[in-house]
Design a protein around this motif. Sequence first.
Motif, mmCIF file in Angstrom:
data_model
loop_
_atom_site.group_PDB
_atom_site.id
_atom_site.type_symbol
_atom_site.label_atom_id
_atom_site.label_comp_id
_atom_site.label_asym_id
_atom_site.label_seq_id
_atom_site.Cartn_x
_atom_site.Cartn_y
_atom_site.Cartn_z
ATOM 1 N N VAL A 137 15.332 25.552 36.045
ATOM 2 C CA VAL A 137 15.212 27.008 36.156
ATOM 3 C C VAL A 137 16.549 27.644 36.503
ATOM 4 O O VAL A 137 16.979 28.633 35.903
ATOM 5 C CB VAL A 137 14.155 27.371 37.222
ATOM 6 C CG1 VAL A 137 14.188 28.861 37.521
ATOM 7 C CG2 VAL A 137 12.772 26.956 36.758
ATOM 8 N N VAL A 138 17.246 27.067 37.490
ATOM 9 C CA VAL A 138 18.486 27.666 37.971
ATOM 10 C C VAL A 138 19.596 27.562 36.932
ATOM 11 O O VAL A 138 20.436 28.441 36.818
ATOM 12 C CB VAL A 138 18.917 26.987 39.298
ATOM 13 C CG1 VAL A 138 20.296 27.461 39.735
ATOM 14 C CG2 VAL A 138 17.903 27.282 40.392
ATOM 15 N N TYR A 139 19.581 26.492 36.153
ATOM 16 C CA TYR A 139 20.657 26.220 35.194
ATOM 17 C C TYR A 139 20.902 27.404 34.258
ATOM 18 O O TYR A 139 22.029 27.662 33.842
ATOM 19 C CB TYR A 139 20.317 24.978 34.378
ATOM 20 C CG TYR A 139 21.457 24.460 33.540
ATOM 21 C CD1 TYR A 139 22.402 23.620 34.089
ATOM 22 C CD2 TYR A 139 21.582 24.826 32.201
ATOM 23 C CE1 TYR A 139 23.460 23.143 33.328
ATOM 24 C CE2 TYR A 139 22.632 24.356 31.431
ATOM 25 C CZ TYR A 139 23.573 23.506 31.999
ATOM 26 O OH TYR A 139 24.618 23.055 31.243
ATOM 27 N N HIS A 195 28.050 21.099 35.536
ATOM 28 C CA HIS A 195 27.782 19.656 35.502
ATOM 29 C C HIS A 195 26.514 19.287 36.266
ATOM 30 O O HIS A 195 25.834 18.324 35.914
ATOM 31 C CB HIS A 195 28.974 18.885 36.086
ATOM 32 C CG HIS A 195 30.239 19.103 35.339
ATOM 33 N ND1 HIS A 195 30.426 18.727 34.037
ATOM 34 C CD2 HIS A 195 31.403 19.707 35.713
ATOM 35 C CE1 HIS A 195 31.634 19.051 33.634
ATOM 36 N NE2 HIS A 195 32.246 19.658 34.638
ATOM 37 N N ALA A 196 26.239 20.057 37.313
ATOM 38 C CA ALA A 196 25.075 19.690 38.124
ATOM 39 C C ALA A 196 24.584 20.896 38.910
ATOM 40 O O ALA A 196 25.377 21.722 39.355
ATOM 41 C CB ALA A 196 25.416 18.552 39.077
ATOM 42 N N ILE A 197 23.277 20.983 39.025
ATOM 43 C CA ILE A 197 22.633 21.938 39.922
ATOM 44 C C ILE A 197 21.984 21.107 41.031
ATOM 45 O O ILE A 197 21.165 20.240 40.757
ATOM 46 C CB ILE A 197 21.523 22.736 39.206
ATOM 47 C CG1 ILE A 197 22.059 23.383 37.937
ATOM 48 C CG2 ILE A 197 20.899 23.750 40.152
ATOM 49 C CD1 ILE A 197 22.923 24.573 38.149
ATOM 50 N N GLY A 250 21.355 25.771 47.536
ATOM 51 C CA GLY A 250 22.013 24.562 47.067
ATOM 52 C C GLY A 250 23.412 24.868 46.591
ATOM 53 O O GLY A 250 24.037 25.835 47.039
ATOM 54 N N TYR A 251 23.914 24.048 45.670
ATOM 55 C CA TYR A 251 25.245 24.309 45.118
ATOM 56 C C TYR A 251 25.282 23.886 43.657
ATOM 57 O O TYR A 251 24.460 23.083 43.194
ATOM 58 C CB TYR A 251 26.338 23.611 45.935
ATOM 59 C CG TYR A 251 26.255 22.102 45.950
ATOM 60 C CD1 TYR A 251 26.929 21.335 44.984
ATOM 61 C CD2 TYR A 251 25.522 21.434 46.929
ATOM 62 C CE1 TYR A 251 26.865 19.955 45.004
ATOM 63 C CE2 TYR A 251 25.444 20.047 46.957
ATOM 64 C CZ TYR A 251 26.124 19.316 45.995
ATOM 65 O OH TYR A 251 26.052 17.951 46.001
ATOM 66 N N VAL A 252 26.239 24.458 42.936
ATOM 67 C CA VAL A 252 26.455 24.115 41.533
ATOM 68 C C VAL A 252 27.824 23.473 41.393
ATOM 69 O O VAL A 252 28.802 23.917 42.008
ATOM 70 C CB VAL A 252 26.350 25.361 40.620
ATOM 71 C CG1 VAL A 252 24.942 25.901 40.618
ATOM 72 C CG2 VAL A 252 27.333 26.436 41.018
#
Length: 279
Positions: free
Chosen positions: A179-181, A197-199, A220-222
């Motif tokens: 969802v966040v991507y 690269h990562a969620i 969180g962090y991306v």
Amino acid sequence: MVDKIELIKKLLNSDFEKNLFEASLWNLQDRKNKLRFNNFAYSIRELSRHFLYSLSPDENILKCSWYKNETDKKNGVTRAQRIKYAIQSGLDDKFVNDNLIDLEEIKEIRIEIAESIDVLNKYTHINPNSFDIEETEIEYLSNNVIKALYNFASTILQTKKQILDALDNEINEEFIQRVVYENIDEISLLSTHQSVHAIVPEQFNLKKIDSNSIYIDVEGYVEVTLQWGSNSDLKNDIGAEMHTSFPFCALIKIKIEDDIENADIEFEKFDVDVSDWYE
């Protein structure tokens, strides 16, 4: 009875409910009043009504997909419907049964709650047998009333938690990542090109469920690569790239459907904190 009194105080939602509970208990201390138990029972019954209404407002129930008018009043709400909303909010019966908890179990729980309310109602009536009751009888009956109130409140909240815990397993980290991507705009302002690269959702929790939506807080962090210039510029050493990460917080709104994976999703809030970039 003392232990249950302390537990009830923890279950009540508002200062009004807690104050009403304290005032209800004080009725039992008024030994000169021949109606002291009746006043106590009536006050506790009213407390249970306020508690249930606070968990299940009419306007929310009327918006639920499962609601239908089962009364002779316009937009009428039955006690059973109010208990149902207090337990499962607007979650559809099929979704609850298929994914969270057996509907037969919920029906049994609703019966238990209704029986507790009936106990509270029973002791509010004044007749020769319930007027000027002996002290030993008051102690016995007041214990029954307190037990009924505790069973009523705790059963609702425990079942609600059971549903939330089951729903929490449905809305897993993989779902949050997907969802966040699709919703990272702030980073696009920092460089010519970006690649995520990562969620990593470090924590997420169910904020609330209302008549038609589930709300989830996410933090969180991306992890991203920022690139300045084209790929050709990079090859010719006139471009640059950097690997970095940014924290984010979001409030996700999921429209209640039969299937979480295919539900409509909106972001009430989505913020990527890039403030460190400019310091």
